[in-house]
Design an enzyme around this catalytic site. Structure first.
Site, PDB file in Angstrom:
ATOM      1  N   LEU A 206      49.863   2.290  16.939  1.00  0.00           N
ATOM      2  CA  LEU A 206      49.468   2.459  15.539  1.00  0.00           C
ATOM      3  C   LEU A 206      50.005   1.275  14.728  1.00  0.00           C
ATOM      4  O   LEU A 206      51.214   1.099  14.619  1.00  0.00           O
ATOM      5  CB  LEU A 206      50.049   3.774  15.001  1.00  0.00           C
ATOM      6  CG  LEU A 206      49.699   4.207  13.586  1.00  0.00           C
ATOM      7  CD1 LEU A 206      48.214   4.526  13.468  1.00  0.00           C
ATOM      8  CD2 LEU A 206      50.523   5.427  13.189  1.00  0.00           C
ATOM      9  N   HIS A 207      49.096   0.460  14.190  1.00  0.00           N
ATOM     10  CA  HIS A 207      49.591  -0.696  13.450  1.00  0.00           C
ATOM     11  C   HIS A 207      48.694  -1.163  12.313  1.00  0.00           C
ATOM     12  O   HIS A 207      49.127  -1.948  11.476  1.00  0.00           O
ATOM     13  CB  HIS A 207      49.784  -1.880  14.409  1.00  0.00           C
ATOM     14  CG  HIS A 207      48.497  -2.516  14.828  1.00  0.00           C
ATOM     15  ND1 HIS A 207      47.672  -1.971  15.795  1.00  0.00           N
ATOM     16  CD2 HIS A 207      47.855  -3.640  14.390  1.00  0.00           C
ATOM     17  CE1 HIS A 207      46.613  -2.738  15.951  1.00  0.00           C
ATOM     18  NE2 HIS A 207      46.683  -3.756  15.115  1.00  0.00           N
ATOM     19  N   ARG A 208      47.448  -0.713  12.238  1.00  0.00           N
ATOM     20  CA  ARG A 208      46.528  -1.251  11.241  1.00  0.00           C
ATOM     21  C   ARG A 208      46.949  -0.874   9.820  1.00  0.00           C
ATOM     22  O   ARG A 208      47.350   0.256   9.549  1.00  0.00           O
ATOM     23  CB  ARG A 208      45.105  -0.761  11.501  1.00  0.00           C
ATOM     24  CG  ARG A 208      44.478  -1.413  12.718  1.00  0.00           C
ATOM     25  CD  ARG A 208      42.971  -1.303  12.690  1.00  0.00           C
ATOM     26  NE  ARG A 208      42.391  -1.979  13.832  1.00  0.00           N
ATOM     27  CZ  ARG A 208      42.159  -3.282  13.911  1.00  0.00           C
ATOM     28  NH1 ARG A 208      42.448  -4.045  12.873  1.00  0.00           N
ATOM     29  NH2 ARG A 208      41.642  -3.817  14.991  1.00  0.00           N
TER      30      ARG A 208
END
Length: 431
Positions: A206-208
């Site tokens: 999860l990084h956006r």
């Protein structure tokens, strides 16, 4: 002969350009490797240079963190000097980052042809910075390396000239084919090291920004992880920025049973991915890798620029809806065994994309093509007209549009330019 310039600045770009650089070296092509430093953390970049045995960059731009405008501007300023210094025949970049859009624009401003690796991907989401970057890059590029038929179709319908599009496959397939035995060997050892059993855990990435910078969306996703962690082991290699956002927003309470670990090297991550029950991700690259490995996927986004991954049900789009994330994850887990035995043709290619791209770059570097102004003195007004049967529409329709009789993209039709010459594309208007 002038060199080929390869520009990269992030972890995914290192991975996806590795086979291109390797192929350039095998063909003895003179090239320059420029590193922008968009990803400046060692664990997010330098370790990948070592794992893929890539050469040290010829030039380094220490861009570092900053807003999108700051990063893009810094790269453009630095790259302009390097292009003028080295006078490359063609400049190449991969993907959809600030490094890519800055490279595309700077190349054009310096009148050097730009080649875009992974051209034609579209999520249709202009809120997404990557969509803006890839559309701009494709608009100004001279050469387009489309990884799939769907990306090729996107380019055709945006008016890109077919002669400038090359269907190459995706270079990520090259990497997975080359290192599949190594990943398998490392897999069991690494799982033992982190205390996990094969096919007995959920993997999360999860990084956006659209997820991490939106407290409600991030909270909804983490609530789903909390629910799933009551039934399954969850391992979460957390991006530093994501981890900081979770702490800042007081959302760590949802992750009490989730195992958070630091970012991994690429082969360690692939080991986790290849052996998990399912993966929850907002990464485009992970969607590709999971599809190729036949790992059931739940994408934490409302759209994807890799629609090929949704074929056969391998990838489901859940967005940031807590209930839907949970439901689709449980569904994918239930189908996991069946999905791993699917006999499917890989839409991302055959593992030779890097070789194709290197050969084409070699041809363009030898030709020393240039960006030149058109001469429209004889036809200053360019117009377009509908065709009728008298123009020979049956014989020229396919090569112009780019499809064959089966509806498949066709960009090198027989006698393309001879047929195209039959079409009256412009006229000089008399007053």
């Amino acid at each position: 002969m002038k060199p080929v310039m390869i520009v990269a600045g992030t972890r995914p770009e290192i991975i996806k350009l590795a086979s291109v650089i390797e192929s350039l070296e095998k063909l003895n092509i003179d090239y320059l490797f420029i590193w922008t430093g968009q990803h400046y953390d060692y664990e997010l970049s330098r370790i990948f240079f070592e794992q893929f045995k890539l050469p040290e960059p010829d030039e380094v731009l220490q861009v570092g963190s900053g807003t999108h405008a700051e990063q893009t501007a810094k790269i453009m300023l630095g790259l302009e000097k390097l292009i003028k210094k080295h006078s490359p025949a063609i400049v190449t970049a991969e993907g959809d980052t600030n490094t890519v859009v800055a490279t595309a624009l700077t190349s054009l401003k310096c009148l050097v042809p730009f080649a875009h690796v992974e051209a034609g991907l579209r999520s249709w989401n202009m809120v997404m910075p990557e969509e803006v970057n890839r559309k701009i890059a494709d608009t100004v590029a001279t050469v387009h390396f489309a990884p799939t038929k769907l990306s090729l179709i996107n380019l055709l319908f945006e008016g890109i000239c077919p002669k400038n599009i090359y269907l190459t496959g995706n270079t990520i397939v090259d990497i997975l084919c080359k290192y599949k035995n190594l990943v398998k060997e490392k897999g069991e050892a690494f799982l033992s090291e982190v205390g996990l059993d094969k096919n007995n855990y959920i993997l999360v990435t999860l990084h956006r920004a659209e997820n991490t910078d939106n407290p409600q969306r991030l909270g909804n996703i983490l609530k789903a992880l909390k629910y799933l962690s009551q039934q399954y082991n969850i391992i979460f290699p957390a991006h530093p920025r994501t981890k900081n956002r979770i702490m800042e927003l007081g959302l760590a309470k949802y992750l009490q049973k989730v195992r958070i670990i630091k970012p991994l090297g690429y082969f360690e991550f692939l080991s986790l991915l290849a052996n998990c029950k399912t993966v929850l991700t907002d990464s485009g690259g992970v969607q590709e890798e999971a599809f190729i490995l036949k790992v059931p996927t739940v994408t934490l986004r409302y759209n994807t620029e890799r629609p090929e991954t949704t074929m056969y049900g391998l990838n489901k789009l859940a967005g940031a809806d807590t209930e839907l994330i949970v439901r689709l994850t449980l569904q994918q887990i239930g189908y996991a065994e069946k999905m791993r035995t699917l006999d499917i043709k890989n839409p991302f290619g055959d593992g030779h994309a890097g070789e194709r791209i290197a050969r084409i770059l070699k041809e363009f570097s030898e030709k020393e093509i240039a960006i030149e102004e058109p001469d429209l003195r004889e036809t200053p007004v360019v117009t377009y007209a509908l065709l009728d049967d008298r123009t020979g529409i049956d014989s020229i329709f396919e090569p112009i549009i780019g499809f064959n009789e089966d509806g498949e993209p066709c960009i090198q039709a027989k006698d393309y330019w001879k047929l195209l010459a039959k079409v009256r594309r412009s006229y000089y208007r008399d007053e």
